[in-house]
Motif scaffolding. Sequence first.
Motif, short mmCIF file in Angstrom:
data_model
loop_
_atom_site.label_atom_id
_atom_site.label_comp_id
_atom_site.label_asym_id
_atom_site.label_seq_id
_atom_site.Cartn_x
_atom_site.Cartn_y
_atom_site.Cartn_z
N GLY A 146 0.80 -1.22 0.00
CA GLY A 146 0.00 0.00 0.00
C GLY A 146 0.84 1.27 0.00
N ASP A 147 2.12 1.15 0.31
CA ASP A 147 3.02 2.31 0.33
C ASP A 147 4.28 1.93 -0.43
N GLY A 148 4.22 2.05 -1.75
CA GLY A 148 5.35 1.68 -2.59
C GLY A 148 5.23 0.29 -3.17
N LEU A 149 4.24 -0.48 -2.72
CA LEU A 149 4.00 -1.82 -3.25
C LEU A 149 2.49 -2.00 -3.44
N LEU A 150 2.10 -2.19 -4.67
CA LEU A 150 0.70 -2.46 -4.98
C LEU A 150 0.60 -3.83 -5.64
N VAL A 151 -0.46 -4.55 -5.34
CA VAL A 151 -0.76 -5.78 -6.06
C VAL A 151 -1.81 -5.39 -7.10
N VAL A 152 -1.44 -5.55 -8.37
CA VAL A 152 -2.31 -5.12 -9.46
C VAL A 152 -2.78 -6.35 -10.23
N GLU A 153 -4.09 -6.43 -10.43
CA GLU A 153 -4.64 -7.51 -11.25
C GLU A 153 -4.77 -6.97 -12.67
N TYR A 154 -4.09 -7.67 -13.59
CA TYR A 154 -4.04 -7.20 -14.97
C TYR A 154 -4.15 -8.41 -15.89
N GLU A 155 -5.17 -8.42 -16.73
CA GLU A 155 -5.42 -9.49 -17.70
C GLU A 155 -5.41 -10.87 -17.05
N GLY A 156 -6.08 -10.98 -15.90
CA GLY A 156 -6.23 -12.26 -15.21
C GLY A 156 -5.05 -12.70 -14.38
N ALA A 157 -4.00 -11.92 -14.35
CA ALA A 157 -2.82 -12.27 -13.55
C ALA A 157 -2.56 -11.17 -12.53
N ARG A 158 -1.87 -11.53 -11.46
CA ARG A 158 -1.53 -10.54 -10.42
C ARG A 158 -0.05 -10.20 -10.49
N TYR A 159 0.21 -8.91 -10.33
CA TYR A 159 1.57 -8.41 -10.42
C TYR A 159 1.89 -7.55 -9.19
N GLU A 160 3.13 -7.61 -8.77
CA GLU A 160 3.65 -6.70 -7.75
C GLU A 160 4.15 -5.46 -8.49
N PHE A 161 3.65 -4.31 -8.11
CA PHE A 161 4.07 -3.04 -8.71
C PHE A 161 4.82 -2.27 -7.64
N TRP A 162 6.14 -2.27 -7.75
CA TRP A 162 7.02 -1.63 -6.76
C TRP A 162 7.42 -0.25 -7.24
N THR A 163 7.28 0.75 -6.37
CA THR A 163 7.80 2.09 -6.63
C THR A 163 8.60 2.49 -5.40
N ARG A 164 9.82 2.92 -5.59
CA ARG A 164 10.65 3.26 -4.44
C ARG A 164 11.69 4.30 -4.80
N THR A 165 12.25 4.90 -3.76
CA THR A 165 13.35 5.84 -3.92
C THR A 165 14.64 5.10 -3.58
N VAL A 166 15.59 5.19 -4.49
CA VAL A 166 16.91 4.59 -4.29
C VAL A 166 17.91 5.73 -4.25
N GLU A 167 18.64 5.83 -3.14
CA GLU A 167 19.64 6.89 -3.02
C GLU A 167 20.98 6.34 -3.48
N ARG A 168 21.47 6.90 -4.57
CA ARG A 168 22.76 6.48 -5.12
C ARG A 168 23.86 7.41 -4.62
N GLU A 169 25.05 6.87 -4.55
CA GLU A 169 26.17 7.67 -4.07
C GLU A 169 26.63 8.60 -5.18
N PRO A 170 27.12 9.81 -4.81
CA PRO A 170 27.66 10.73 -5.82
C PRO A 170 28.85 10.10 -6.55
N GLY A 171 29.12 10.58 -7.74
CA GLY A 171 30.20 10.04 -8.57
C GLY A 171 31.56 10.09 -7.89
N ALA A 172 31.84 11.14 -7.11
CA ALA A 172 33.14 11.24 -6.44
C ALA A 172 33.32 10.14 -5.41
N VAL A 173 32.26 9.74 -4.75
CA VAL A 173 32.35 8.66 -3.77
C VAL A 173 32.56 7.33 -4.48
N VAL A 174 31.89 7.14 -5.59
CA VAL A 174 32.07 5.92 -6.37
C VAL A 174 33.51 5.83 -6.87
#
Length: 176
Positions: free
Chosen positions: A109-137
Motif C-alpha cells: 500500500g506504500d510503494g507496493l501495490l498488487v495489481v490484477e491485470y489481464e487475469g494475472a496478479r503483479y507486484e508493482f514496486w515504486t521506491r526511492t533509491v539513493e545512489r552515491e555521488p560520482g566522487a564517492v564511487v
Amino acid sequence: MRARLAAAGLVAVGVLLMANPLYLPVPIGDPDPAYTHTVRPVESGSPVAGIETPDVGNGTAAGVVDYDDLDPAARAAFDRALDAETGFDVEDPDDRVDSLSYPTDPTLGDGLLVVEYEGARYEFWTRTVEREPGAVVAQRIAVQPVAFLAGFVAVLAAAALGVRGRSEGTGERRRR
C-alpha cells in the motif's frame, strides 16, 4: 638506526594506507536519488501472495487493485515497467507519478501495490533509491584499492629493510 626508523615509518604509513576503508570514502555532496518502477508477477514465495480482493471498494492498502482502477499516469508507469525487463528509473522528482508513493522501504500500500491485470496478479514496486555521488564511487573504485596496495608495498618494503638491516648487522659483528 636509520634503517629501523625508516622501517618503522614505512610500517606506520603502510598500516594507515591499508586501513583506508575505515576513513574512505569521504562523502562529497548529497546522495543522488532515483525513483524506480518495477513490475513482476506474484509468485508463491512472494510477500503478497495471500492478498485477496477486498469485498467493498478498491482499498490499495488492504487488497488487490484492478488495473482499470489505476489513474492514467499510474497505468502508463505500470505498462512501461511491465514492458521493461528490469523496470525503469526516473531522475527528476517531477517525473514521478503523483498518485504513487516512493518510499525508501516499500510496504504493501506504500510503494507496493498488487495489481490484477489481464487475469494475472503483479507486484508493482515504486521506491526511492539513493545512489552515491560520482566522487564517492570513484573513491571506492580507484582510491581505496590503490591506497591499500601502496600500504601493502610499504609494509613489504619495511620488512625488506628490517631483514637487510639484520643481515648487515650480523655481517659487521662477524668481521670484528
